[in-house]
Design a protein around this motif. Sequence first.
Motif, PDB file in Angstrom:
ATOM      1  N   ARG A  68      51.513  59.551  43.010  1.00  0.00           N
ATOM      2  CA  ARG A  68      52.808  59.635  43.692  1.00  0.00           C
ATOM      3  C   ARG A  68      53.758  60.585  42.963  1.00  0.00           C
ATOM      4  O   ARG A  68      54.412  61.426  43.581  1.00  0.00           O
ATOM      5  N   LEU A  69      53.844  60.440  41.652  1.00  0.00           N
ATOM      6  CA  LEU A  69      54.750  61.293  40.879  1.00  0.00           C
ATOM      7  C   LEU A  69      54.295  62.747  40.873  1.00  0.00           C
ATOM      8  O   LEU A  69      55.122  63.663  40.901  1.00  0.00           O
ATOM      9  N   MET A  70      52.992  62.987  40.839  1.00  0.00           N
ATOM     10  CA  MET A  70      52.503  64.370  40.851  1.00  0.00           C
ATOM     11  C   MET A  70      52.796  65.049  42.182  1.00  0.00           C
ATOM     12  O   MET A  70      52.987  66.261  42.225  1.00  0.00           O
ATOM     13  N   LYS A  71      52.859  64.285  43.258  1.00  0.00           N
ATOM     14  CA  LYS A  71      53.178  64.852  44.572  1.00  0.00           C
ATOM     15  C   LYS A  71      54.675  64.981  44.807  1.00  0.00           C
ATOM     16  O   LYS A  71      55.097  65.703  45.694  1.00  0.00           O
ATOM     17  N   ASP A  72      55.473  64.294  44.008  1.00  0.00           N
ATOM     18  CA  ASP A  72      56.926  64.319  44.142  1.00  0.00           C
ATOM     19  C   ASP A  72      57.476  65.521  43.372  1.00  0.00           C
ATOM     20  O   ASP A  72      57.570  65.497  42.153  1.00  0.00           O
ATOM     21  N   HIS A  73      57.867  66.566  44.090  1.00  0.00           N
ATOM     22  CA  HIS A  73      58.316  67.787  43.428  1.00  0.00           C
ATOM     23  C   HIS A  73      59.675  67.641  42.758  1.00  0.00           C
ATOM     24  O   HIS A  73      60.105  68.516  42.010  1.00  0.00           O
ATOM     25  N   ALA A  74      60.351  66.528  42.987  1.00  0.00           N
ATOM     26  CA  ALA A  74      61.599  66.251  42.270  1.00  0.00           C
ATOM     27  C   ALA A  74      61.303  65.701  40.875  1.00  0.00           C
ATOM     28  O   ALA A  74      62.157  65.754  39.995  1.00  0.00           O
ATOM     29  N   ALA A  75      60.095  65.185  40.673  1.00  0.00           N
ATOM     30  CA  ALA A  75      59.704  64.632  39.368  1.00  0.00           C
ATOM     31  C   ALA A  75      59.244  65.766  38.450  1.00  0.00           C
ATOM     32  O   ALA A  75      58.577  66.703  38.872  1.00  0.00           O
ATOM     33  N   THR A  76      59.594  65.653  37.188  1.00  0.00           N
ATOM     34  CA  THR A  76      59.142  66.592  36.165  1.00  0.00           C
ATOM     35  C   THR A  76      57.785  66.114  35.676  1.00  0.00           C
ATOM     36  O   THR A  76      57.594  64.927  35.406  1.00  0.00           O
ATOM     37  N   ILE A  77      56.834  67.036  35.558  1.00  0.00           N
ATOM     38  CA  ILE A  77      55.506  66.706  35.036  1.00  0.00           C
ATOM     39  C   ILE A  77      55.334  67.430  33.707  1.00  0.00           C
ATOM     40  O   ILE A  77      55.580  68.627  33.603  1.00  0.00           O
ATOM     41  N   VAL A  78      54.933  66.683  32.696  1.00  0.00           N
ATOM     42  CA  VAL A  78      54.731  67.240  31.361  1.00  0.00           C
ATOM     43  C   VAL A  78      53.331  66.870  30.899  1.00  0.00           C
ATOM     44  O   VAL A  78      52.913  65.719  31.013  1.00  0.00           O
ATOM     45  N   LEU A  79      52.609  67.864  30.392  1.00  0.00           N
ATOM     46  CA  LEU A  79      51.286  67.640  29.837  1.00  0.00           C
ATOM     47  C   LEU A  79      51.417  67.593  28.325  1.00  0.00           C
ATOM     48  O   LEU A  79      51.903  68.535  27.703  1.00  0.00           O
ATOM     49  N   GLY A  80      51.020  66.480  27.735  1.00  0.00           N
ATOM     50  CA  GLY A  80      51.043  66.318  26.287  1.00  0.00           C
ATOM     51  C   GLY A  80      49.705  66.744  25.720  1.00  0.00           C
ATOM     52  O   GLY A  80      48.757  65.957  25.681  1.00  0.00           O
ATOM     53  N   GLU A  81      49.620  67.997  25.310  1.00  0.00           N
ATOM     54  CA  GLU A  81      48.382  68.523  24.753  1.00  0.00           C
ATOM     55  C   GLU A  81      48.203  68.042  23.321  1.00  0.00           C
ATOM     56  O   GLU A  81      49.074  67.390  22.770  1.00  0.00           O
ATOM     57  N   SER A  82      47.078  68.347  22.737  1.00  0.00           N
ATOM     58  CA  SER A  82      46.774  67.961  21.343  1.00  0.00           C
ATOM     59  C   SER A  82      46.887  66.464  21.140  1.00  0.00           C
ATOM     60  O   SER A  82      47.578  65.977  20.247  1.00  0.00           O
ATOM     61  N   GLY A  83      46.239  65.701  22.003  1.00  0.00           N
ATOM     62  CA  GLY A  83      46.260  64.248  21.878  1.00  0.00           C
ATOM     63  C   GLY A  83      47.560  63.620  22.315  1.00  0.00           C
ATOM     64  O   GLY A  83      47.878  62.507  21.928  1.00  0.00           O
ATOM     65  N   GLY A  84      48.342  64.338  23.115  1.00  0.00           N
ATOM     66  CA  GLY A  84      49.596  63.798  23.622  1.00  0.00           C
ATOM     67  C   GLY A  84      50.806  64.136  22.783  1.00  0.00           C
ATOM     68  O   GLY A  84      51.908  63.717  23.104  1.00  0.00           O
ATOM     69  N   THR A  85      50.647  64.926  21.733  1.00  0.00           N
ATOM     70  CA  THR A  85      51.756  65.177  20.811  1.00  0.00           C
ATOM     71  C   THR A  85      52.558  66.438  21.112  1.00  0.00           C
ATOM     72  O   THR A  85      53.684  66.560  20.676  1.00  0.00           O
ATOM     73  N   ARG A  86      51.985  67.385  21.829  1.00  0.00           N
ATOM     74  CA  ARG A  86      52.651  68.671  22.083  1.00  0.00           C
ATOM     75  C   ARG A  86      52.964  68.808  23.573  1.00  0.00           C
ATOM     76  O   ARG A  86      52.125  69.242  24.339  1.00  0.00           O
ATOM     77  N   PRO A  87      54.175  68.454  23.979  1.00  0.00           N
ATOM     78  CA  PRO A  87      54.543  68.480  25.391  1.00  0.00           C
ATOM     79  C   PRO A  87      54.721  69.894  25.939  1.00  0.00           C
ATOM     80  O   PRO A  87      55.309  70.752  25.294  1.00  0.00           O
ATOM     81  N   ARG A  88      54.179  70.074  27.147  1.00  0.00           N
ATOM     82  CA  ARG A  88      54.307  71.343  27.850  1.00  0.00           C
ATOM     83  C   ARG A  88      54.622  71.056  29.310  1.00  0.00           C
ATOM     84  O   ARG A  88      53.852  70.387  29.992  1.00  0.00           O
ATOM     85  N   PRO A  89      55.782  71.527  29.794  1.00  0.00           N
ATOM     86  CA  PRO A  89      56.097  71.324  31.203  1.00  0.00           C
ATOM     87  C   PRO A  89      55.039  71.969  32.102  1.00  0.00           C
ATOM     88  O   PRO A  89      54.537  73.055  31.809  1.00  0.00           O
ATOM     89  N   VAL A  90      54.696  71.295  33.177  1.00  0.00           N
ATOM     90  CA  VAL A  90      53.712  71.772  34.146  1.00  0.00           C
ATOM     91  C   VAL A  90      54.471  72.419  35.303  1.00  0.00           C
ATOM     92  O   VAL A  90      55.401  71.819  35.841  1.00  0.00           O
ATOM     93  N   VAL A  91      54.073  73.621  35.685  1.00  0.00           N
ATOM     94  CA  VAL A  91      54.706  74.290  36.820  1.00  0.00           C
ATOM     95  C   VAL A  91      54.083  73.778  38.117  1.00  0.00           C
ATOM     96  O   VAL A  91      52.952  73.276  38.124  1.00  0.00           O
TER      97      VAL A  91
END
Length: 121
Positions: A51-74
């Motif tokens: 649901r959140l991934m389909k909601d374009h009003a929601a911010t999606i962040v990928l935590g790389e390196s085991g969840g420690t390095r956040p990167r916003p998803v376009v």
Amino acid sequence: MTAPVAMPNTLTMQAFPMNPDRLEAPVQLLDDAGTTWQLRKKRVDLRAVRRLMKDHAATIVLGESGGTRPRPVVDGERPMLWDKVKDDYKGPGGSGTAGRYLAHEFRADAERRMLYLEEHC
């Protein structure tokens, strides 16, 4: 928290000392726009992730390196990322402990939601 992680042409977010799932409350994430995101729910159900991934009003962040390095998803990355997450989710509703992804919900206020996806190798 450790130093911010710089990403070209996107928000910069503070890195975590360990993945959010292992941090004690309160867990906050600060971006360079001055927004403080507060962890509201750990290990969200896969249906909520969808649901959140389909909601374009929601911010999606990928935590790389085991969840420690956040990167916003376009927005253009969302469908590809969902295809990976749906089949390899280790949280509720997913494939169990063997999965690669785990998601948490953060909020900046009542109206602003963020899905934080921890990525583990």
